[in-house]
Design a protein around this motif. Structure first.
Motif, PDB file in Angstrom:
ATOM      1  N   SER A   7       0.833  -1.211   0.000  1.00  0.00           N
ATOM      2  CA  SER A   7       0.000   0.000   0.000  1.00  0.00           C
ATOM      3  C   SER A   7       0.861   1.251   0.000  1.00  0.00           C
ATOM      4  O   SER A   7       0.554   2.248   0.649  1.00  0.00           O
ATOM      5  CB  SER A   7      -0.939   0.012   1.208  1.00  0.00           C
ATOM      6  OG  SER A   7      -1.877  -1.029   1.109  1.00  0.00           O
ATOM      7  N   GLY A   8       1.975   1.163  -0.703  1.00  0.00           N
ATOM      8  CA  GLY A   8       2.831   2.328  -0.842  1.00  0.00           C
ATOM      9  C   GLY A   8       3.869   2.469   0.258  1.00  0.00           C
ATOM     10  O   GLY A   8       4.694   3.385   0.223  1.00  0.00           O
ATOM     11  N   VAL A   9       3.834   1.598   1.255  1.00  0.00           N
ATOM     12  CA  VAL A   9       4.786   1.678   2.371  1.00  0.00           C
ATOM     13  C   VAL A   9       5.870   0.623   2.164  1.00  0.00           C
ATOM     14  O   VAL A   9       5.581  -0.529   1.829  1.00  0.00           O
ATOM     15  CB  VAL A   9       4.067   1.456   3.719  1.00  0.00           C
ATOM     16  CG1 VAL A   9       5.066   1.454   4.874  1.00  0.00           C
ATOM     17  CG2 VAL A   9       3.016   2.531   3.930  1.00  0.00           C
ATOM     18  N   ASN A  34      -1.172  -2.199  11.011  1.00  0.00           N
ATOM     19  CA  ASN A  34      -2.117  -2.336   9.903  1.00  0.00           C
ATOM     20  C   ASN A  34      -1.869  -1.187   8.941  1.00  0.00           C
ATOM     21  O   ASN A  34      -1.936  -0.021   9.328  1.00  0.00           O
ATOM     22  CB  ASN A  34      -3.558  -2.299  10.428  1.00  0.00           C
ATOM     23  CG  ASN A  34      -4.569  -2.406   9.303  1.00  0.00           C
ATOM     24  OD1 ASN A  34      -4.427  -3.232   8.410  1.00  0.00           O
ATOM     25  ND2 ASN A  34      -5.570  -1.552   9.322  1.00  0.00           N
ATOM     26  N   HIS A  41      -3.066   0.763   5.695  1.00  0.00           N
ATOM     27  CA  HIS A  41      -4.168   0.950   4.748  1.00  0.00           C
ATOM     28  C   HIS A  41      -3.980   2.274   4.041  1.00  0.00           C
ATOM     29  O   HIS A  41      -3.468   3.235   4.622  1.00  0.00           O
ATOM     30  CB  HIS A  41      -5.541   0.845   5.433  1.00  0.00           C
ATOM     31  CG  HIS A  41      -5.729   1.709   6.632  1.00  0.00           C
ATOM     32  ND1 HIS A  41      -6.837   2.493   6.825  1.00  0.00           N
ATOM     33  CD2 HIS A  41      -4.954   1.916   7.709  1.00  0.00           C
ATOM     34  CE1 HIS A  41      -6.728   3.131   7.960  1.00  0.00           C
ATOM     35  NE2 HIS A  41      -5.612   2.801   8.532  1.00  0.00           N
ATOM     36  N   ALA A  42      -4.362   2.289   2.802  1.00  0.00           N
ATOM     37  CA  ALA A  42      -4.034   3.441   1.967  1.00  0.00           C
ATOM     38  C   ALA A  42      -5.265   4.004   1.284  1.00  0.00           C
ATOM     39  O   ALA A  42      -6.255   3.312   1.072  1.00  0.00           O
ATOM     40  CB  ALA A  42      -3.004   3.035   0.913  1.00  0.00           C
ATOM     41  N   PRO A  72      -1.313   4.166  -4.813  1.00  0.00           N
ATOM     42  CA  PRO A  72       0.029   4.228  -4.228  1.00  0.00           C
ATOM     43  C   PRO A  72       1.105   4.636  -5.225  1.00  0.00           C
ATOM     44  O   PRO A  72       2.110   5.231  -4.857  1.00  0.00           O
ATOM     45  CB  PRO A  72       0.271   2.807  -3.723  1.00  0.00           C
ATOM     46  CG  PRO A  72      -1.074   2.209  -3.590  1.00  0.00           C
ATOM     47  CD  PRO A  72      -1.916   2.856  -4.643  1.00  0.00           C
ATOM     48  N   GLY A 101       0.896   8.703  -5.527  1.00  0.00           N
ATOM     49  CA  GLY A 101       0.718   9.547  -4.353  1.00  0.00           C
ATOM     50  C   GLY A 101      -0.329   8.964  -3.439  1.00  0.00           C
ATOM     51  O   GLY A 101      -0.527   7.761  -3.378  1.00  0.00           O
ATOM     52  N   GLY A 102      -1.010   9.799  -2.715  1.00  0.00           N
ATOM     53  CA  GLY A 102      -2.035   9.313  -1.798  1.00  0.00           C
ATOM     54  C   GLY A 102      -1.542   9.295  -0.361  1.00  0.00           C
ATOM     55  O   GLY A 102      -0.487   9.830  -0.035  1.00  0.00           O
ATOM     56  N   THR A 103      -2.315   8.671   0.484  1.00  0.00           N
ATOM     57  CA  THR A 103      -2.011   8.636   1.911  1.00  0.00           C
ATOM     58  C   THR A 103      -2.007   7.194   2.382  1.00  0.00           C
ATOM     59  O   THR A 103      -2.894   6.431   2.030  1.00  0.00           O
ATOM     60  CB  THR A 103      -3.086   9.418   2.700  1.00  0.00           C
ATOM     61  OG1 THR A 103      -3.165  10.740   2.171  1.00  0.00           O
ATOM     62  CG2 THR A 103      -2.734   9.490   4.184  1.00  0.00           C
ATOM     63  N   ALA A 104      -1.007   6.845   3.160  1.00  0.00           N
ATOM     64  CA  ALA A 104      -0.970   5.515   3.781  1.00  0.00           C
ATOM     65  C   ALA A 104      -0.935   5.712   5.290  1.00  0.00           C
ATOM     66  O   ALA A 104      -0.130   6.484   5.802  1.00  0.00           O
ATOM     67  CB  ALA A 104       0.250   4.739   3.322  1.00  0.00           C
ATOM     68  N   TRP A 105      -1.848   5.049   5.979  1.00  0.00           N
ATOM     69  CA  TRP A 105      -1.859   5.095   7.436  1.00  0.00           C
ATOM     70  C   TRP A 105      -1.232   3.814   7.967  1.00  0.00           C
ATOM     71  O   TRP A 105      -1.564   2.710   7.515  1.00  0.00           O
ATOM     72  CB  TRP A 105      -3.292   5.203   7.951  1.00  0.00           C
ATOM     73  CG  TRP A 105      -3.968   6.502   7.617  1.00  0.00           C
ATOM     74  CD1 TRP A 105      -3.821   7.691   8.268  1.00  0.00           C
ATOM     75  CD2 TRP A 105      -4.906   6.748   6.564  1.00  0.00           C
ATOM     76  NE1 TRP A 105      -4.612   8.660   7.680  1.00  0.00           N
ATOM     77  CE2 TRP A 105      -5.276   8.111   6.642  1.00  0.00           C
ATOM     78  CE3 TRP A 105      -5.457   5.958   5.558  1.00  0.00           C
ATOM     79  CZ2 TRP A 105      -6.188   8.688   5.756  1.00  0.00           C
ATOM     80  CZ3 TRP A 105      -6.361   6.533   4.669  1.00  0.00           C
ATOM     81  CH2 TRP A 105      -6.713   7.876   4.780  1.00  0.00           C
ATOM     82  N   VAL A 106      -0.323   3.962   8.893  1.00  0.00           N
ATOM     83  CA  VAL A 106       0.284   2.812   9.568  1.00  0.00           C
ATOM     84  C   VAL A 106      -0.214   2.862  11.007  1.00  0.00           C
ATOM     85  O   VAL A 106       0.235   3.675  11.810  1.00  0.00           O
ATOM     86  CB  VAL A 106       1.818   2.881   9.509  1.00  0.00           C
ATOM     87  CG1 VAL A 106       2.430   1.691  10.245  1.00  0.00           C
ATOM     88  CG2 VAL A 106       2.299   2.907   8.063  1.00  0.00           C
ATOM     89  N   VAL A 110       8.825   0.517   7.199  1.00  0.00           N
ATOM     90  CA  VAL A 110       9.623   1.741   7.134  1.00  0.00           C
ATOM     91  C   VAL A 110       8.696   2.950   6.980  1.00  0.00           C
ATOM     92  O   VAL A 110       7.802   2.962   6.133  1.00  0.00           O
ATOM     93  CB  VAL A 110      10.612   1.658   5.946  1.00  0.00           C
ATOM     94  CG1 VAL A 110      11.397   2.954   5.828  1.00  0.00           C
ATOM     95  CG2 VAL A 110      11.548   0.471   6.141  1.00  0.00           C
ATOM     96  N   LEU A 111       8.931   3.957   7.830  1.00  0.00           N
ATOM     97  CA  LEU A 111       8.009   5.095   7.870  1.00  0.00           C
ATOM     98  C   LEU A 111       8.507   6.319   7.113  1.00  0.00           C
ATOM     99  O   LEU A 111       7.755   7.275   6.927  1.00  0.00           O
ATOM    100  CB  LEU A 111       7.758   5.489   9.338  1.00  0.00           C
ATOM    101  CG  LEU A 111       7.177   4.390  10.233  1.00  0.00           C
ATOM    102  CD1 LEU A 111       7.113   4.859  11.668  1.00  0.00           C
ATOM    103  CD2 LEU A 111       5.794   3.987   9.750  1.00  0.00           C
TER     104      LEU A 111
END
Lengths: 452, 144
Positions: B24-26, B52, B54-55, B59, B62-67, B131-132
């Motif tokens: 999910s882009g992470v 967890n 989720h994006a 991905p 761009g966009g947003t991924a929440w960890v 990895v953040l």
């Protein structure tokens, strides 16, 4: 891709017991379900029937342990077995749905306005005072400042229509007493059913159906912290976008964006769907009961041979799908025996501020049906304090409509907040919001303010 | 001397690791690691935190991924080495086209399992780091 690390926190209390073995929490606040609901999935059943339930949850950074639901515990459910036991909970307005009137001290079919409000003058009482009295009888204490109303007086003794404002007990009313086949005893009316009768008629309208139209109905809304509010809603957005207290951001939801748009900053919609519909109708006919003239009356908006065919937010202000000579009537008009006047002018001529008129109700409803209705829902990972009656902006990247076809403010009808623990032991958090929009933003509509 | 560390606790990536994937882009770095002491092993187990991811959005564009995770912030500095295109050395034989770059990331140890151990408290484990950030280079590229 912007990566945001968050700590998900939750605190569930049932009675005096802190629940630590939950595996899933779902809080539903939705105007279409009448009252808030919550489902807890735990390993064992917490607390007891009717215990107070409080759910605080959110993300850090974000709103942290913010109230999402307050209510009462109800039945356990085996639906989630063997993973856990589901526990159904109802919001505070649910108590009003469970409170049925069985009192009929004057043998008129139930409680009159004066039974509810002994100090009310003969001219009647406002819907605000009636709502507070009825909610108090259901065991719900409300802040009077949270209950709005049109200020009109109902149930006064000035005409015989006071009987239409009785909170029914299931006993024969004066009218039914002459009809022997209605003598059978029935269950009384619930407090919520009774108050929804006021929801249908408590309307305001500013006198225009075109540019600058404003109006709506006062409806009961439950906030995430369990307070009961009565605010004017019109099924349309307000002018101002609500602000999330935790992040300080306007609640703007942005879809992923097709590759053509190129811009993806701030994307926060995981999934969603939107629909732009046709107007539900171009005529609203509302009927009422005018006991002064001894029968029913009505008002039709727009009336008779009116050639005006306004539609909110359509090019040229005209309904392009329904010509004036085609009468598409609203199929769910808010007709009620509690509407006592046909026109607003006649209401004013009464001079005492008593009763609702069919004209105001019909035009307030007209704003809801004669428009391009925008409806849909989205699922987001944001930890925003979304709640019914708020105004959100749903758009594509760079503020333009994209695949959803919406780049406008929409009115939040419901928020469904879910948190569960997945198989790895990590939190799965999401909020699903349901929307209704279309029509011009209405600055005069109300909302439930959410504080951090 | 271990070639990598997480939260100051050293370990070695086994040959051919870390594996690198986008979820999910992470960025996820995972694979078999070697931990050289019981105390370090205990520390790693005490600092595993499932996440967890989720994006929203695409991905790849761009966009947003929440960890998301429970409990206090489990992220720690991850000092490791990753395979990168050779930009430091003249890419002519016998120099390989790829070299190792020492990097420091902020990461979460999102999964950790011991698979086998050897005498001398040497433990082979499967580790997964979420990895953040984009990381920073902590030294020059090196030939392996």
């Amino acid at each position: 891709m912007t990566t945001i690390r968050r700590q998900i926190v939750a605190q569930v209390r049932v009675g005096s017991q802190l629940v630590t073995d939950w595996t899933a929490i779902r809080c539903q606040l939705n105007l279409s379900t009448m009252f808030a609901k919550a489902t807890l999935v735990c390993h064992k059943v917490p607390g007891d029937y009717n215990d107070d339930v409080e759910v605080l949850m959110g993300a850090i950074p974000g709103n942290g342990l913010a109230p999402r639901f307050r209510g009462r515990r109800r039945d356990p459910s085996e639906e989630y077995y063997p993973r856990g036991i589901g526990v159904e909970c109802i919001g505070r307005l649910g108590l009003a749905a469970e409170c049925f009137n069985g009192e009929d001290p004057s043998n008129v079919g139930g409680l009159t306005i004066w039974d509810l409000l002994p100090s009310a003058p003969a001219t009647g009482a406002t819907a605000k005072d009636i709502r507070i009295a009825v909610l108090n009888r259901a065991g719900i204490v409300v802040d009077p400042n949270h209950i709005g109303s049109t200020g009109r007086l109902y149930g006064g003794a000035w005409v015989g229509s006071w009987i239409n404002f009785v909170w029914k007990a299931g006993t024969p009313t004066g009218q039914e007493a002459v009809r022997s086949h209605y003598y059978l005893q029935r269950a009384g009316e619930s407090a919520l059913e009774y108050l929804h009768r006021y929801d249908m008629i408590e309307a305001e309208w500013n006198g225009t159906a075109d540019i600058g139209a404003a109006g709506g109905f006062y409806r009961l809304v439950e906030s995430p912290d369990g307070d009961v509010w009565c605010v004017k809603v019109g099924g349309r957005p307000r002018g101002d976008i609500d602000i999330d207290p935790g992040s300080g951001k306007q609640m703007i939801f942005i879809e992923g964006g097709s590759t053509e748009t190129g811009v993806t900053d701030g994307v926060n919609i995981k999934t969603g769907r939107f629909k732009r519909g046709y107007p539900r109708g171009n005529r609203v006919l509302v009927t009422g009961a005018d006991t002064g003239i001894g029968g029913s009356m009505f008002f039709e908006a727009p009336g008779g041979n009116c050639r005006s065919n306004p539609i909110v937010n359509a090019p040229g202000g005209q309904n392009p799908y329904m010509t004036p000579d085609q009468h598409f009537y609203d199929r769910e008009p808010p007709s009620s025996e509690m509407i006592e006047w046909d026109t607003y002018a006649n209401f004013l001529a009464g001079g005492l501020g008593q009763g609702m008129d069919a004209e105001t109700v019909a035009w307030a409803r007209y704003l809801e049906v004669n428009r391009i209705e925008v409806s849909g829902q989205i699922t987001t990972g944001e930890d925003w304090l979304c709640a019914p009656s708020q105004t959100h902006l749903v758009q594509g990247p760079a503020g333009q409509p994209d695949r959803f076809g919406t780049g406008e403010k929409v009115w939040c009808q419901g928020a469904d907040i879910e948190l569960q623990v997945n198989d790895a032991g990590a939190p799965e958090w999401q909020i699903t919001t349901t929307y209704l929009g279309g029509g011009q933003p209405d600055e005069q509509l109300g909302h439930v303010p959410i504080a951090a | 001397m271990p070639n990598s560390s997480f939260g100051g606790h050293g370990f070695d990536w086994d040959f051919g690791t870390p594996n690198r994937e986008l979820k999910s882009g992470v960025t996820i770095l995972s694979g078999q690691v070697i931990v050289h002491g019981q105390a370090d092993l205990d520390w790693f187990f005490a600092n595993v935190r499932p996440v967890n991811i989720h994006a929203a959005g695409d991905p790849s564009a761009g966009g947003t991924a929440w960890v998301d995770h429970f409990g206090p912030d489990p992220s720690q500095p991850l000092i490791t080495r990753i395979l990168v295109p050779n930009t430091t050395f003249v890419p002519v034989p016998p120099y390989p086209p790829n070299v190792y770059q020492p990097m420091q990331y902020t990461a979460i140890l999102s999964d950790f399992k011991r698979t086998r151990s050897l005498p001398g408290a040497i433990h082979f484990c499967n580790a997964e780091f979420t990895v953040l950030d984009a990381g920073v280079a902590t030294g020059p590229q090196k030939l392996d």
